[in-house]
Design a protein around this motif. Structure first.
Motif, PDB file in Angstrom:
ATOM      1  N   ALA A 164      -3.444   8.451  -2.227  1.00 56.72           N
ATOM      2  CA  ALA A 164      -3.778   7.046  -2.488  1.00 56.72           C
ATOM      3  C   ALA A 164      -2.521   6.219  -2.732  1.00 56.72           C
ATOM      4  O   ALA A 164      -2.445   5.067  -2.307  1.00 56.72           O
ATOM      5  CB  ALA A 164      -4.726   6.938  -3.682  1.00 56.72           C
ATOM      6  N   ALA A 165      -1.546   6.815  -3.380  1.00 56.16           N
ATOM      7  CA  ALA A 165      -0.297   6.116  -3.683  1.00 56.16           C
ATOM      8  C   ALA A 165       0.735   6.255  -2.553  1.00 56.16           C
ATOM      9  O   ALA A 165       1.781   5.606  -2.605  1.00 56.16           O
ATOM     10  CB  ALA A 165       0.307   6.667  -4.976  1.00 56.16           C
ATOM     11  N   ALA A 166       0.443   7.107  -1.575  1.00 54.23           N
ATOM     12  CA  ALA A 166       1.394   7.430  -0.501  1.00 54.23           C
ATOM     13  C   ALA A 166       2.731   7.876  -1.091  1.00 54.23           C
ATOM     14  O   ALA A 166       3.807   7.500  -0.640  1.00 54.23           O
ATOM     15  CB  ALA A 166       1.582   6.243   0.453  1.00 54.23           C
ATOM     16  N   ASP A 167       2.633   8.710  -2.149  1.00 54.89           N
ATOM     17  CA  ASP A 167       3.820   9.133  -2.880  1.00 54.89           C
ATOM     18  C   ASP A 167       3.617  10.555  -3.393  1.00 54.89           C
ATOM     19  O   ASP A 167       2.820  10.778  -4.315  1.00 54.89           O
ATOM     20  CB  ASP A 167       4.074   8.169  -4.042  1.00 54.89           C
ATOM     21  CG  ASP A 167       5.332   8.474  -4.822  1.00 54.89           C
ATOM     22  OD1 ASP A 167       6.041   9.454  -4.506  1.00 54.89           O
ATOM     23  OD2 ASP A 167       5.612   7.718  -5.776  1.00 54.89           O
ATOM     24  N   ALA A 168       4.328  11.510  -2.830  1.00 57.26           N
ATOM     25  CA  ALA A 168       4.200  12.913  -3.235  1.00 57.26           C
ATOM     26  C   ALA A 168       4.608  13.130  -4.687  1.00 57.26           C
ATOM     27  O   ALA A 168       4.155  14.087  -5.323  1.00 57.26           O
ATOM     28  CB  ALA A 168       5.031  13.800  -2.317  1.00 57.26           C
ATOM     29  N   GLU A 169       5.428  12.247  -5.220  1.00 56.58           N
ATOM     30  CA  GLU A 169       5.854  12.388  -6.617  1.00 56.58           C
ATOM     31  C   GLU A 169       4.664  12.290  -7.573  1.00 56.58           C
ATOM     32  O   GLU A 169       4.674  12.885  -8.648  1.00 56.58           O
ATOM     33  CB  GLU A 169       6.914  11.326  -6.949  1.00 56.58           C
ATOM     34  CG  GLU A 169       7.451  11.402  -8.358  1.00 56.58           C
ATOM     35  CD  GLU A 169       8.098  12.745  -8.716  1.00 56.58           C
ATOM     36  OE1 GLU A 169       8.044  13.111  -9.908  1.00 56.58           O
ATOM     37  OE2 GLU A 169       8.629  13.430  -7.817  1.00 56.58           O
ATOM     38  N   VAL A 170       3.641  11.547  -7.201  1.00 56.29           N
ATOM     39  CA  VAL A 170       2.448  11.425  -8.043  1.00 56.29           C
ATOM     40  C   VAL A 170       1.784  12.797  -8.209  1.00 56.29           C
ATOM     41  O   VAL A 170       1.315  13.136  -9.296  1.00 56.29           O
ATOM     42  CB  VAL A 170       1.464  10.386  -7.453  1.00 56.29           C
ATOM     43  CG1 VAL A 170       0.168  10.336  -8.224  1.00 56.29           C
ATOM     44  CG2 VAL A 170       2.124   9.010  -7.425  1.00 56.29           C
ATOM     45  N   TYR A 171       1.773  13.596  -7.144  1.00 58.33           N
ATOM     46  CA  TYR A 171       1.240  14.961  -7.229  1.00 58.33           C
ATOM     47  C   TYR A 171       2.064  15.774  -8.234  1.00 58.33           C
ATOM     48  O   TYR A 171       1.512  16.453  -9.104  1.00 58.33           O
ATOM     49  CB  TYR A 171       1.265  15.633  -5.857  1.00 58.33           C
ATOM     50  CG  TYR A 171       0.881  17.086  -5.900  1.00 58.33           C
ATOM     51  CD1 TYR A 171      -0.450  17.476  -5.814  1.00 58.33           C
ATOM     52  CD2 TYR A 171       1.849  18.070  -6.037  1.00 58.33           C
ATOM     53  CE1 TYR A 171      -0.803  18.806  -5.867  1.00 58.33           C
ATOM     54  CE2 TYR A 171       1.499  19.409  -6.091  1.00 58.33           C
ATOM     55  CZ  TYR A 171       0.186  19.771  -6.004  1.00 58.33           C
ATOM     56  OH  TYR A 171      -0.164  21.095  -6.066  1.00 58.33           O
ATOM     57  N   ALA A 172       3.382  15.701  -8.111  1.00 56.05           N
ATOM     58  CA  ALA A 172       4.260  16.439  -9.020  1.00 56.05           C
ATOM     59  C   ALA A 172       4.022  16.024 -10.469  1.00 56.05           C
ATOM     60  O   ALA A 172       4.021  16.868 -11.373  1.00 56.05           O
ATOM     61  CB  ALA A 172       5.726  16.219  -8.631  1.00 56.05           C
ATOM     62  N   GLN A 173       3.776  14.739 -10.706  1.00 56.54           N
ATOM     63  CA  GLN A 173       3.488  14.271 -12.069  1.00 56.54           C
ATOM     64  C   GLN A 173       2.181  14.862 -12.587  1.00 56.54           C
ATOM     65  O   GLN A 173       2.091  15.242 -13.761  1.00 56.54           O
ATOM     66  CB  GLN A 173       3.413  12.747 -12.101  1.00 56.54           C
ATOM     67  CG  GLN A 173       4.747  12.070 -11.932  1.00 56.54           C
ATOM     68  CD  GLN A 173       4.601  10.558 -11.793  1.00 56.54           C
ATOM     69  OE1 GLN A 173       3.532  10.037 -11.498  1.00 56.54           O
ATOM     70  NE2 GLN A 173       5.713   9.850 -11.994  1.00 56.54           N
ATOM     71  N   ALA A 174       1.167  14.948 -11.727  1.00 57.48           N
ATOM     72  CA  ALA A 174      -0.112  15.530 -12.145  1.00 57.48           C
ATOM     73  C   ALA A 174       0.078  16.994 -12.545  1.00 57.48           C
ATOM     74  O   ALA A 174      -0.435  17.435 -13.589  1.00 57.48           O
ATOM     75  CB  ALA A 174      -1.143  15.408 -11.025  1.00 57.48           C
ATOM     76  N   ILE A 175       0.812  17.741 -11.737  1.00 57.62           N
ATOM     77  CA  ILE A 175       1.063  19.153 -12.047  1.00 57.62           C
ATOM     78  C   ILE A 175       1.903  19.281 -13.317  1.00 57.62           C
ATOM     79  O   ILE A 175       1.598  20.090 -14.194  1.00 57.62           O
ATOM     80  CB  ILE A 175       1.744  19.859 -10.847  1.00 57.62           C
ATOM     81  CG1 ILE A 175       0.814  19.854  -9.629  1.00 57.62           C
ATOM     82  CG2 ILE A 175       2.173  21.281 -11.218  1.00 57.62           C
ATOM     83  CD1 ILE A 175      -0.536  20.511  -9.821  1.00 57.62           C
ATOM     84  N   ASP A 176       2.950  18.465 -13.445  1.00 59.47           N
ATOM     85  CA  ASP A 176       3.780  18.496 -14.655  1.00 59.47           C
ATOM     86  C   ASP A 176       2.945  18.192 -15.896  1.00 59.47           C
ATOM     87  O   ASP A 176       3.122  18.812 -16.940  1.00 59.47           O
ATOM     88  CB  ASP A 176       4.942  17.504 -14.556  1.00 59.47           C
ATOM     89  CG  ASP A 176       6.011  17.950 -13.580  1.00 59.47           C
ATOM     90  OD1 ASP A 176       6.009  19.130 -13.150  1.00 59.47           O
ATOM     91  OD2 ASP A 176       6.859  17.100 -13.214  1.00 59.47           O
ATOM     92  N   GLY A 177       2.036  17.229 -15.781  1.00 60.92           N
ATOM     93  CA  GLY A 177       1.178  16.889 -16.914  1.00 60.92           C
ATOM     94  C   GLY A 177       0.276  18.042 -17.317  1.00 60.92           C
ATOM     95  O   GLY A 177       0.126  18.359 -18.506  1.00 60.92           O
ATOM     96  N   ALA A 178      -0.336  18.686 -16.333  1.00 63.49           N
ATOM     97  CA  ALA A 178      -1.210  19.829 -16.625  1.00 63.49           C
ATOM     98  C   ALA A 178      -0.419  20.977 -17.244  1.00 63.49           C
ATOM     99  O   ALA A 178      -0.873  21.603 -18.215  1.00 63.49           O
ATOM    100  CB  ALA A 178      -1.907  20.292 -15.347  1.00 63.49           C
ATOM    101  N   LEU A 179       0.753  21.241 -16.697  1.00 64.77           N
ATOM    102  CA  LEU A 179       1.563  22.332 -17.228  1.00 64.77           C
ATOM    103  C   LEU A 179       2.091  21.997 -18.633  1.00 64.77           C
ATOM    104  O   LEU A 179       2.215  22.880 -19.464  1.00 64.77           O
ATOM    105  CB  LEU A 179       2.705  22.663 -16.276  1.00 64.77           C
ATOM    106  CG  LEU A 179       2.258  23.297 -14.965  1.00 64.77           C
ATOM    107  CD1 LEU A 179       3.441  23.490 -14.028  1.00 64.77           C
ATOM    108  CD2 LEU A 179       1.525  24.608 -15.192  1.00 64.77           C
ATOM    109  N   GLY A 180       2.328  20.717 -18.882  1.00 60.91           N
ATOM    110  CA  GLY A 180       2.723  20.308 -20.224  1.00 60.91           C
ATOM    111  C   GLY A 180       1.618  20.565 -21.230  1.00 60.91           C
ATOM    112  O   GLY A 180       1.873  21.023 -22.357  1.00 60.91           O
ATOM    113  N   MET A 181       0.377  20.305 -20.825  1.00 61.13           N
ATOM    114  CA  MET A 181      -0.754  20.592 -21.728  1.00 61.13           C
ATOM    115  C   MET A 181      -0.899  22.099 -21.957  1.00 61.13           C
ATOM    116  O   MET A 181      -1.153  22.548 -23.063  1.00 61.13           O
ATOM    117  CB  MET A 181      -2.050  20.006 -21.172  1.00 61.13           C
ATOM    118  CG  MET A 181      -2.088  18.482 -21.263  1.00 61.13           C
ATOM    119  SD  MET A 181      -3.674  17.791 -20.751  1.00 61.13           S
ATOM    120  CE  MET A 181      -3.405  17.638 -18.991  1.00 61.13           C
TER     121      MET A 181
END
Length: 187
Positions: A164-181
């Motif tokens: 939706a954002a046309a930005d692969a970095e958004v995916y990396a942020q989602a994974i980083d957030g989950a791994l942070g939790m």
């Protein structure tokens, strides 16, 4: 690559790009270089060929995941490696995208390999999380099944928000957030 394989691989690519309705027998034949007679020699019709293609995509997804899940490292490290492995994020998951295809989801035969893949993935991650608990890597209050389901949801949702954002970095942020939790439960 023989004709049958070209038909399956062409259908896999087209399903990923266009979905089931957008994948016509004519387009499959054009992409594969196979004639109509060849297509119907190997498959009963579009649904039969789509099932072969979906099954192949599902099997490959499970094989890639299993190679990581049974690889080196602690259980938690293997989950992290899987979540962070290189992906074509902006194209999305070839199996996960099928869940957005109403024609695939409405057909129990076509849906089955998709469903089985996500059941397997959640179960495999649940097992790794339980193993991590048993080894003292993560605390015992964490529910392995709920956490595995959440991680799969973040992974698949990460594709959606990145596209939706046309930005692969958004995916990396989602994974980083989950791994942070998840790290908040590490011992």
């Amino acid at each position: 690559m023989d004709t049958r394989e070209r038909l399956i691989e062409s259908t896999r690519a087209l399903l990923w790009e266009r979905g089931y309705v957008g994948t016509s027998p004519k387009t499959i034949q054009e992409r594969s270089g196979a004639g109509q007679g060849s297509m119907y020699h190997h498959f009963r019709g579009k649904a039969d060929l789509a099932l072969a293609a979906i099954t192949r995509s599902a099997e490959e997804m499970r094989a890639r995941a299993e190679a990581i899940f049974s690889g080196p490292g602690t259980p938690a490290q293997r989950i992290i490696t899987y979540l962070r492995r290189e992906r074509d994020v902006l194209r999305g998951c070839p199996v996960g995208r099928l869940t957005q295809d109403p024609d695939v989801m409405a057909d129990p035969t076509l849906r089955r390999p998709v469903e089985r893949t996500f059941v397997w993935l959640r179960a495999r991650m649940t097992g790794l999380l339980a193993e991590a608990q048993a080894k003292g890597e993560i605390d015992s209050e964490l529910d392995p099944a709920a956490t595995a389901t959440a991680l799969v949801a973040v992974l698949q949702g990460g594709y959606v928000v990145a596209r939706a954002a046309a930005d692969a970095e958004v995916y990396a942020q989602a994974i980083d957030g989950a791994l942070g939790m998840l790290a908040g439960h590490a011992r």
